[in-house]
Design a protein around this motif. Structure first.
Motif, PDB file in Angstrom:
ATOM      1  N   MET A  83      64.861  15.779  28.614  1.00  0.00           N
ATOM      2  CA  MET A  83      64.158  16.977  29.054  1.00  0.00           C
ATOM      3  C   MET A  83      64.068  17.957  27.892  1.00  0.00           C
ATOM      4  O   MET A  83      65.054  18.217  27.211  1.00  0.00           O
ATOM      5  CB  MET A  83      64.917  17.612  30.228  1.00  0.00           C
ATOM      6  N   ALA A  84      62.890  18.497  27.675  1.00  0.00           N
ATOM      7  CA  ALA A  84      62.693  19.464  26.588  1.00  0.00           C
ATOM      8  C   ALA A  84      63.409  20.765  26.925  1.00  0.00           C
ATOM      9  O   ALA A  84      63.416  21.211  28.069  1.00  0.00           O
ATOM     10  CB  ALA A  84      61.206  19.713  26.389  1.00  0.00           C
ATOM     11  N   ARG A  85      64.007  21.328  25.907  1.00  0.00           N
ATOM     12  CA  ARG A  85      64.702  22.604  26.082  1.00  0.00           C
ATOM     13  C   ARG A  85      63.775  23.748  25.710  1.00  0.00           C
ATOM     14  O   ARG A  85      62.794  23.576  25.001  1.00  0.00           O
ATOM     15  CB  ARG A  85      65.951  22.652  25.185  1.00  0.00           C
ATOM     16  N   LEU A  86      64.124  24.899  26.164  1.00  0.00           N
ATOM     17  CA  LEU A  86      63.386  26.123  25.885  1.00  0.00           C
ATOM     18  C   LEU A  86      63.396  26.398  24.387  1.00  0.00           C
ATOM     19  O   LEU A  86      64.440  26.339  23.746  1.00  0.00           O
ATOM     20  CB  LEU A  86      64.091  27.261  26.627  1.00  0.00           C
ATOM     21  N   GLY A  87      62.229  26.683  23.825  1.00  0.00           N
ATOM     22  CA  GLY A  87      62.128  27.018  22.413  1.00  0.00           C
ATOM     23  C   GLY A  87      61.635  28.441  22.245  1.00  0.00           C
ATOM     24  O   GLY A  87      61.306  29.121  23.223  1.00  0.00           O
ATOM     25  N   PRO A  88      61.560  28.911  21.010  1.00  0.00           N
ATOM     26  CA  PRO A  88      61.144  30.299  20.773  1.00  0.00           C
ATOM     27  C   PRO A  88      59.734  30.594  21.274  1.00  0.00           C
ATOM     28  O   PRO A  88      59.467  31.700  21.745  1.00  0.00           O
ATOM     29  CB  PRO A  88      61.253  30.467  19.258  1.00  0.00           C
ATOM     30  N   ASP A  89      58.836  29.616  21.216  1.00  0.00           N
ATOM     31  CA  ASP A  89      57.470  29.848  21.697  1.00  0.00           C
ATOM     32  C   ASP A  89      57.450  30.092  23.206  1.00  0.00           C
ATOM     33  O   ASP A  89      56.728  30.965  23.697  1.00  0.00           O
ATOM     34  CB  ASP A  89      56.555  28.671  21.357  1.00  0.00           C
ATOM     35  N   GLU A  90      58.256  29.326  23.941  1.00  0.00           N
ATOM     36  CA  GLU A  90      58.322  29.512  25.390  1.00  0.00           C
ATOM     37  C   GLU A  90      58.969  30.848  25.749  1.00  0.00           C
ATOM     38  O   GLU A  90      58.554  31.505  26.703  1.00  0.00           O
ATOM     39  CB  GLU A  90      59.099  28.358  26.049  1.00  0.00           C
ATOM     40  N   VAL A  91      59.985  31.243  24.980  1.00  0.00           N
ATOM     41  CA  VAL A  91      60.627  32.536  25.233  1.00  0.00           C
ATOM     42  C   VAL A  91      59.624  33.661  24.969  1.00  0.00           C
ATOM     43  O   VAL A  91      59.493  34.595  25.765  1.00  0.00           O
ATOM     44  CB  VAL A  91      61.902  32.722  24.384  1.00  0.00           C
ATOM     45  N   LEU A  92      58.888  33.570  23.863  1.00  0.00           N
ATOM     46  CA  LEU A  92      57.889  34.591  23.543  1.00  0.00           C
ATOM     47  C   LEU A  92      56.825  34.648  24.638  1.00  0.00           C
ATOM     48  O   LEU A  92      56.437  35.736  25.088  1.00  0.00           O
ATOM     49  CB  LEU A  92      57.246  34.314  22.184  1.00  0.00           C
ATOM     50  N   GLU A  93      56.364  33.487  25.097  1.00  0.00           N
ATOM     51  CA  GLU A  93      55.364  33.446  26.164  1.00  0.00           C
ATOM     52  C   GLU A  93      55.886  34.143  27.418  1.00  0.00           C
ATOM     53  O   GLU A  93      55.170  34.903  28.083  1.00  0.00           O
ATOM     54  CB  GLU A  93      54.999  31.993  26.467  1.00  0.00           C
ATOM     55  N   HIS A  94      57.160  33.897  27.753  1.00  0.00           N
ATOM     56  CA  HIS A  94      57.778  34.548  28.913  1.00  0.00           C
ATOM     57  C   HIS A  94      57.822  36.064  28.702  1.00  0.00           C
ATOM     58  O   HIS A  94      57.483  36.830  29.610  1.00  0.00           O
ATOM     59  CB  HIS A  94      59.186  33.985  29.139  1.00  0.00           C
ATOM     60  N   CYS A  95      58.211  36.487  27.510  1.00  0.00           N
ATOM     61  CA  CYS A  95      58.271  37.923  27.190  1.00  0.00           C
ATOM     62  C   CYS A  95      56.907  38.572  27.359  1.00  0.00           C
ATOM     63  O   CYS A  95      56.776  39.643  27.961  1.00  0.00           O
ATOM     64  CB  CYS A  95      58.736  38.139  25.756  1.00  0.00           C
ATOM     65  N   LEU A  96      55.876  37.921  26.808  1.00  0.00           N
ATOM     66  CA  LEU A  96      54.539  38.499  26.823  1.00  0.00           C
ATOM     67  C   LEU A  96      53.896  38.481  28.207  1.00  0.00           C
ATOM     68  O   LEU A  96      52.872  39.131  28.426  1.00  0.00           O
ATOM     69  CB  LEU A  96      53.654  37.792  25.793  1.00  0.00           C
ATOM     70  N   GLY A  97      54.505  37.761  29.136  1.00  0.00           N
ATOM     71  CA  GLY A  97      54.034  37.764  30.510  1.00  0.00           C
ATOM     72  C   GLY A  97      54.482  38.989  31.297  1.00  0.00           C
ATOM     73  O   GLY A  97      54.041  39.215  32.425  1.00  0.00           O
ATOM     74  N   LYS A  98      55.331  39.796  30.713  1.00  0.00           N
ATOM     75  CA  LYS A  98      55.832  41.002  31.376  1.00  0.00           C
ATOM     76  C   LYS A  98      54.782  42.113  31.288  1.00  0.00           C
ATOM     77  O   LYS A  98      54.076  42.221  30.281  1.00  0.00           O
ATOM     78  CB  LYS A  98      57.125  41.488  30.694  1.00  0.00           C
TER      79      LYS A  98
END
Length: 118
Positions: A1-16
């Motif tokens: 299973m792929a783990r969370l990377g910086p791009d996914e964290v940034l995408e989550h941040c920018l969804g706020k």
């Protein structure tokens, strides 16, 4: 299973609501709301406000001592660095981002807070 990377964290941040990406120092990506940073994004880490004070933020270090450290310079105010791909579960990292965002927004003057999403 792929783990969370910086791009996914940034995408989550920018969804706020009201969140935007900035690079205040060359090569250092951050997520901001209004003019305030709520996440520092590294290659394999994310720095976040993990509590209202150092004692609250230290609880996370106690739980994940190998993967969470006090952030230099601003750690005394409750900021931690969390290693991606370590013992901290991905969903908990995203919850920590949500908490950091909420704490930072709560400190903004009402006139600079983003409108709540419905």
């Amino acid at each position: 299973m792929a783990r969370l990377g910086p791009d996914e964290v940034l995408e989550h941040c920018l969804g706020k609501p009201g969140a935007w990406q900035d690079e205040p120092w060359e090569g250092d990506v951050v997520a901001k709301v209004s003019e305030k940073i709520f996440a520092f994004l590294g290659a394999d880490t994310v720095g976040m406000k993990c509590g209202a004070n150092r004692d609250e933020a230290d609880e996370l270090i106690g739980t994940y001592p190998d993967d969470v450290t006090v952030m230099p310079y601003i750690g005394r105010s409750g900021w931690n660095t969390v290693r991606l791909g370590g013992a901290v579960p991905d969903d908990e990292i995203l919850e920590l981002v949500d908490t950091s965002y909420a704490i930072v927004v709560s400190k903004l003057p009402k006139s600079r807070r983003p409108p709540a999403q419905t």
